[in-house]
Scaffold this active site. Structure first.
Site, PDB file in Angstrom:
ATOM      1  N   CYS A   2       0.853  -1.181   0.000  1.00 62.60           N
ATOM      2  CA  CYS A   2       0.000   0.000   0.000  1.00 62.60           C
ATOM      3  C   CYS A   2       0.895   1.240   0.000  1.00 62.60           C
ATOM      4  O   CYS A   2       2.072   1.166   0.309  1.00 62.60           O
ATOM      5  CB  CYS A   2      -0.883   0.021   1.233  1.00 62.60           C
ATOM      6  SG  CYS A   2      -1.837  -1.491   1.421  1.00 62.60           S
ATOM      7  N   ARG A  27       1.879   1.362  -5.900  1.00 64.81           N
ATOM      8  CA  ARG A  27       2.043   0.409  -4.795  1.00 64.81           C
ATOM      9  C   ARG A  27       0.766  -0.382  -4.494  1.00 64.81           C
ATOM     10  O   ARG A  27       0.799  -1.369  -3.756  1.00 64.81           O
ATOM     11  CB  ARG A  27       2.470   1.157  -3.526  1.00 64.81           C
ATOM     12  CG  ARG A  27       3.786   1.863  -3.650  1.00 64.81           C
ATOM     13  CD  ARG A  27       4.154   2.504  -2.344  1.00 64.81           C
ATOM     14  NE  ARG A  27       4.422   1.516  -1.320  1.00 64.81           N
ATOM     15  CZ  ARG A  27       5.589   0.930  -1.125  1.00 64.81           C
ATOM     16  NH1 ARG A  27       6.605   1.232  -1.887  1.00 64.81           N
ATOM     17  NH2 ARG A  27       5.744   0.048  -0.172  1.00 64.81           N
ATOM     18  N   TRP A  75      -3.747  -1.992  -1.442  1.00 62.22           N
ATOM     19  CA  TRP A  75      -3.742  -3.284  -2.133  1.00 62.22           C
ATOM     20  C   TRP A  75      -4.256  -4.261  -1.089  1.00 62.22           C
ATOM     21  O   TRP A  75      -3.585  -4.542  -0.085  1.00 62.22           O
ATOM     22  CB  TRP A  75      -2.325  -3.641  -2.564  1.00 62.22           C
ATOM     23  CG  TRP A  75      -2.226  -4.880  -3.404  1.00 62.22           C
ATOM     24  CD1 TRP A  75      -2.341  -4.966  -4.765  1.00 62.22           C
ATOM     25  CD2 TRP A  75      -1.977  -6.212  -2.943  1.00 62.22           C
ATOM     26  NE1 TRP A  75      -2.184  -6.269  -5.171  1.00 62.22           N
ATOM     27  CE2 TRP A  75      -1.957  -7.054  -4.075  1.00 62.22           C
ATOM     28  CE3 TRP A  75      -1.781  -6.779  -1.699  1.00 62.22           C
ATOM     29  CZ2 TRP A  75      -1.741  -8.422  -3.995  1.00 62.22           C
ATOM     30  CZ3 TRP A  75      -1.561  -8.152  -1.610  1.00 62.22           C
ATOM     31  CH2 TRP A  75      -1.542  -8.961  -2.757  1.00 62.22           C
ATOM     32  N   ASN A 101       0.464  -0.033   5.957  1.00 61.32           N
ATOM     33  CA  ASN A 101       0.935  -0.881   4.872  1.00 61.32           C
ATOM     34  C   ASN A 101       1.515  -2.139   5.510  1.00 61.32           C
ATOM     35  O   ASN A 101       2.414  -2.033   6.334  1.00 61.32           O
ATOM     36  CB  ASN A 101       2.019  -0.120   4.085  1.00 61.32           C
ATOM     37  CG  ASN A 101       2.754  -0.987   3.083  1.00 61.32           C
ATOM     38  OD1 ASN A 101       2.227  -2.004   2.635  1.00 61.32           O
ATOM     39  ND2 ASN A 101       3.961  -0.593   2.727  1.00 61.32           N
ATOM     40  N   GLY A 102       0.993  -3.301   5.171  1.00 61.31           N
ATOM     41  CA  GLY A 102       1.538  -4.540   5.742  1.00 61.31           C
ATOM     42  C   GLY A 102       0.432  -5.408   6.307  1.00 61.31           C
ATOM     43  O   GLY A 102      -0.740  -5.256   5.954  1.00 61.31           O
ATOM     44  N   GLU A 490      10.253 -14.674 -19.414  1.00 59.06           N
ATOM     45  CA  GLU A 490      10.007 -13.275 -19.071  1.00 59.06           C
ATOM     46  C   GLU A 490       9.027 -12.637 -20.068  1.00 59.06           C
ATOM     47  O   GLU A 490       8.141 -11.869 -19.686  1.00 59.06           O
ATOM     48  CB  GLU A 490      11.352 -12.520 -19.029  1.00 59.06           C
ATOM     49  CG  GLU A 490      11.277 -11.024 -18.824  1.00 59.06           C
ATOM     50  CD  GLU A 490      10.552 -10.584 -17.555  1.00 59.06           C
ATOM     51  OE1 GLU A 490      10.276 -11.419 -16.677  1.00 59.06           O
ATOM     52  OE2 GLU A 490      10.233  -9.392 -17.458  1.00 59.06           O
ATOM     53  N   LYS A 494       5.460 -10.964 -19.018  1.00 52.80           N
ATOM     54  CA  LYS A 494       5.079  -9.586 -19.356  1.00 52.80           C
ATOM     55  C   LYS A 494       3.696  -9.580 -19.980  1.00 52.80           C
ATOM     56  O   LYS A 494       2.852  -8.769 -19.625  1.00 52.80           O
ATOM     57  CB  LYS A 494       6.065  -8.950 -20.355  1.00 52.80           C
ATOM     58  CG  LYS A 494       7.391  -8.472 -19.846  1.00 52.80           C
ATOM     59  CD  LYS A 494       7.362  -7.299 -18.922  1.00 52.80           C
ATOM     60  CE  LYS A 494       7.085  -7.673 -17.512  1.00 52.80           C
ATOM     61  NZ  LYS A 494       8.152  -8.122 -16.668  1.00 52.80           N
ATOM     62  N   GLU A 497       0.800 -10.555 -17.393  1.00 52.22           N
ATOM     63  CA  GLU A 497       0.483  -9.656 -16.278  1.00 52.22           C
ATOM     64  C   GLU A 497      -0.190  -8.357 -16.724  1.00 52.22           C
ATOM     65  O   GLU A 497      -0.970  -7.792 -15.969  1.00 52.22           O
ATOM     66  CB  GLU A 497       1.690  -9.408 -15.370  1.00 52.22           C
ATOM     67  CG  GLU A 497       2.784  -8.571 -15.922  1.00 52.22           C
ATOM     68  CD  GLU A 497       3.932  -8.376 -14.913  1.00 52.22           C
ATOM     69  OE1 GLU A 497       3.695  -8.370 -13.708  1.00 52.22           O
ATOM     70  OE2 GLU A 497       5.071  -8.197 -15.376  1.00 52.22           O
ATOM     71  N   HIS A 513       7.496 -32.332 -25.724  1.00 47.52           N
ATOM     72  CA  HIS A 513       7.119 -33.173 -24.587  1.00 47.52           C
ATOM     73  C   HIS A 513       5.761 -32.793 -24.008  1.00 47.52           C
ATOM     74  O   HIS A 513       5.440 -33.170 -22.889  1.00 47.52           O
ATOM     75  CB  HIS A 513       8.198 -33.108 -23.506  1.00 47.52           C
ATOM     76  CG  HIS A 513       9.526 -33.604 -23.972  1.00 47.52           C
ATOM     77  ND1 HIS A 513       9.756 -34.928 -24.269  1.00 47.52           N
ATOM     78  CD2 HIS A 513      10.683 -32.953 -24.269  1.00 47.52           C
ATOM     79  CE1 HIS A 513      11.008 -35.077 -24.686  1.00 47.52           C
ATOM     80  NE2 HIS A 513      11.583 -33.883 -24.704  1.00 47.52           N
ATOM     81  N   LYS A 612       3.330  -3.038  -7.214  1.00 53.30           N
ATOM     82  CA  LYS A 612       4.745  -2.964  -7.585  1.00 53.30           C
ATOM     83  C   LYS A 612       5.643  -3.705  -6.605  1.00 53.30           C
ATOM     84  O   LYS A 612       6.506  -4.466  -7.012  1.00 53.30           O
ATOM     85  CB  LYS A 612       5.164  -1.492  -7.686  1.00 53.30           C
ATOM     86  CG  LYS A 612       6.563  -1.292  -8.226  1.00 53.30           C
ATOM     87  CD  LYS A 612       6.655  -1.725  -9.671  1.00 53.30           C
ATOM     88  CE  LYS A 612       8.062  -1.642 -10.214  1.00 53.30           C
ATOM     89  NZ  LYS A 612       8.203  -2.420 -11.452  1.00 53.30           N
TER      90      LYS A 612
END
Ligand code: M6R
Length: 617
Positions: A2, A27, A75, A101-102, A490, A494, A497, A513, A612
């Site tokens: 947050c 955030r 968040w 935050n947390g 990667e 990208k 997300e 396979h 983030k």
């Protein structure tokens, strides 16, 4: 996860808090809220589910009135995103407000205790429990002042937090505390700022205190900043730092999104990462962090790289680099798995933690474990003075500049640059990389920023056009071999997300396979096929794809023929040594993900459900 902003001073607190929240929105962005002192020593809260812009639409009553206030962008952890669960939260008596935050892990036990004492709760959050615990301690003894009650409350909780608290009977005062989540205090002239990072106040002051773990501070216009340890109230002398951050670095600079700006910044960010370290004319790599501990690396049983997400992908490429050039065994671990599988770690192991934010809770927890077991800990972080950077024994900053888009781009290529420098430096020292090869590799590395510039100018429009054809796709496969297998992972991350299209990365040879079963005329496949690096084998993989009518987007070297002839779309990048090709190949893949997401109308910088820095486990 947050974002926290606080202000006390002489300016309009509403404007400062709202503008600060906009800067911290990366955030977390599922809800937002603000609390201000209304000029009559009463606290007024305005909050809503949604973004800071939604908060702006429903707030503003105290604009121009309040000189103290704080705000939060969330968040969600405990409780769904909703108006009720948004911060700030007020205590039962309405006098104390908190933003947090947390996670408070023992909130349930405390909530039960407070409920038995008659407290009631409006939200499902752990945060509302904490603010009522502060009230509880003040009610318990009328001698207990506000900062002391906050300290008592913090001593009862465990978990991770950065908090800011205000009390209507303590005008001009903000109390802050930190354990596991970052908090900066900006020192102005007769004004103070609080924020999760310095970006909300960089235009007002260049002086800041980064609160240390387990510390709290009482900030008042009258008495300045009083820092104490949370556990025993010992006084701590503040360490004021000069900020290097500039406003320009945290603004979009004419780009539509931070992500696009950050993609285009890569020639510079890689150059900045190498600056002062790669001295081609002298034929040396200068890295004090490595050099001071070079024997530790040389004699290590193995190097364990710990990271999450994109940083983990960088770690995989680091494994290829370090094993090839320095001949030290490397293992790459997801931090979240490493921690919980009772790993064997000894004091002969070197652990490298990679983290853009330096705040990722999984990585932090894994590092603590490795440290307890005696391993030497090396950090590769982008955010200076971040929690991970602080607990490592040594490290290298990536110097990519602030990365604000949630999807990591320039931090990834900067991480690859640092890992390359480490591999070459160790290889030279260990005698596993001869001088001629070393000299030609560093000369080539020095050219990478220029080559990225070329990739950006030659592929930008092309990739933008290609993207239009894939807006309706629902699945993607990304394939690569050797160094470009992690680059494929990667590329897939990208895309998924930010565009919400399902995408998988695979080593190209693994396709037969299993994933080959997915291939038909509707399946787009991105293949990274540079000349250097198993090219012949890739040609066979491409033939297998075309035999099943897959739609092929090929990233190849300039002038390529064999793969290009079979591909539906061709993206050319300049030739380079195999070990640098993931850096160049990543750029068009970032652009591809970006434009597909933009054409799908997605919020590229703030993709759903993500944040983030992931400061919860
Ligand atoms: O800050 P970190 O590098 O520790 O973050 C790790 C991951 O959370 C991060 O890379 C995430 O996967 C990004 N959203 C990827 O773009």
């Amino acid at each position: 996860m947050c974002g926290i902003v606080g202000y006390t001073g002489f300016q309009d607190a509403y404007d400062i808090v709202i503008n600060g929240l906009k800067r911290l929105e990366y955030r977390g962005y599922d809800s937002a809220g603000i609390v201000l002192e209304n000029g009559n020593k009463k606290l007024e809260v305005e909050k809503t589910k949604g973004k800071v812009d939604d908060l702006v639409n429903i707030s503003g009553k105290l604009k121009g009135v309040a000189k103290i206030g704080m705000g939060h962008t969330r968040w969600a952890t405990h409780g769904v995103p909703s108006d009720r669960n948004s911060h700030p939260h007020l205590s039962n008596n309405g006098k104390i407000a908190i933003i947090h935050n947390g996670i408070i892990e023992n909130y349930d036990t405390i909530k039960t205790m407070l409920t038995e004492k008659g407290f009631t709760f409006k939200s499902e959050t752990d945060t509302e429990v904490l603010v009522n615990l502060v009230q509880y301690f003040m009610d318990l003894n009328s001698e207990t002042d506000f900062p002391t009650a906050v300290r008592y409350a913090l001593n009862e909780v465990y978990g991770a937090y950065a908090i800011t608290v205000m009390h209507e009977d303590f005008p001009g005062v903000l109390v802050v505390g930190r354990l596991g989540s970052p908090l900066a205090i900006g020192i102005g002239d007769k004004e103070y700022f609080i924020a999760s990072d310095a970006s909300p106040f960089v235009e007002f002051t260049k002086e800041a205190i980064y609160l240390e773990e387990g510390h709290m501070a009482t900030i008042s216009l009258e008495n300045g900043v009083d820092i104490r340890t949370i556990n025993d109230n010992s006084k701590i002398e503040p360490e004021i730092q000069k900020l290097k951050l500039s406003l320009e670095q945290i603004e979009k600079g004419g780009y539509e999104h931070f992500m696009l700006k950050e993609i285009f910044e890569q020639p510079k960010s890689i150059h900045d990462t190498m600056r002062g370290r790669l001295l081609v004319d002298e034929g040396v790599i200068k890295m004090a962090g490595i050099w001071d501990h070079v024997e530790k690396f040389k004699n290590a049983n193995r190097i364990i790289i710990i990271a999450c997400g994109t940083s983990w992908h960088a770690g995989l490429i680091g494994e290829y680099l370090i094993e090839e050039y320095a001949r030290i065994p490397v293992e790459v671990e997801y931090a979240s798995e490493f921690r919980y599988r009772n790993p064997i770690i000894t004091d002969k192991d070197v652990v490298i933690a990679i983290s853009q934010s330096g705040e990722t809770a999984d990585t932090m927890a894994a590092l603590k474990l490795a440290k307890e077991k005696g391993a030497f800990i090396y950090g590769i972080c982008n955010v200076v003075d971040s929690s991970i950077a602080r607990i490592t024994d040594a490290g290298s900053y990536t110097h990519a500049g602030p990365e604000i888009g949630v999807a990591s781009t320039k931090a990834f290529t900067a991480q690859l640059t640092i890992l390359t420098l480490i591999a070459f430096k160790l290889g030279k020292h260990n005698g596993t990389l001869d001088n001629t090869s070393f000299m030609s590799l560093i000369a080539e590395l020095d050219l990478i920023p220029k080559k990225i510039e070329e990739v950006l100018s030659t592929t930008h429009e092309l990739v933008k056009n290609i993207s239009k054809d894939f807006v309706k796709s629902t699945n993607f496969l990304y394939l690569g071999r050797g160094y470009n297998y992690p680059a494929a992972l990667e590329g897939a991350l990208k895309l998924k997300e930010i565009s919400y299209i399902h995408a998988e990365g695979y080593p190209a040879a693994e396709m037969k396979h299993g994933p080959i079963a997915l291939i038909d005329e509707n399946m787009p496949i991105v293949i990274i096929a540079p000349k250097k690096g198993h090219y012949d084998k890739i040609v066979s993989n491409v033939q297998e794809i075309k035999a099943r009518k897959g739609k092929l987007i090929a990233v190849v070297n300039k002038g390529d023929q064999q793969v290009s002839e079979m591909a539906d779309y061709v993206i050319e990048i300049p030739e380079t040594s195999e070990c640098f090709s993931p850096i160049l190949a990543s750029v068009p893949l970032q652009l591809l993900a970006y434009y597909i997401a933009v054409y799908r109308g997605a919020n590229v910088d703030q993709p759903r459900n993500l944040a983030k820095s992931v400061t919860v486990e």
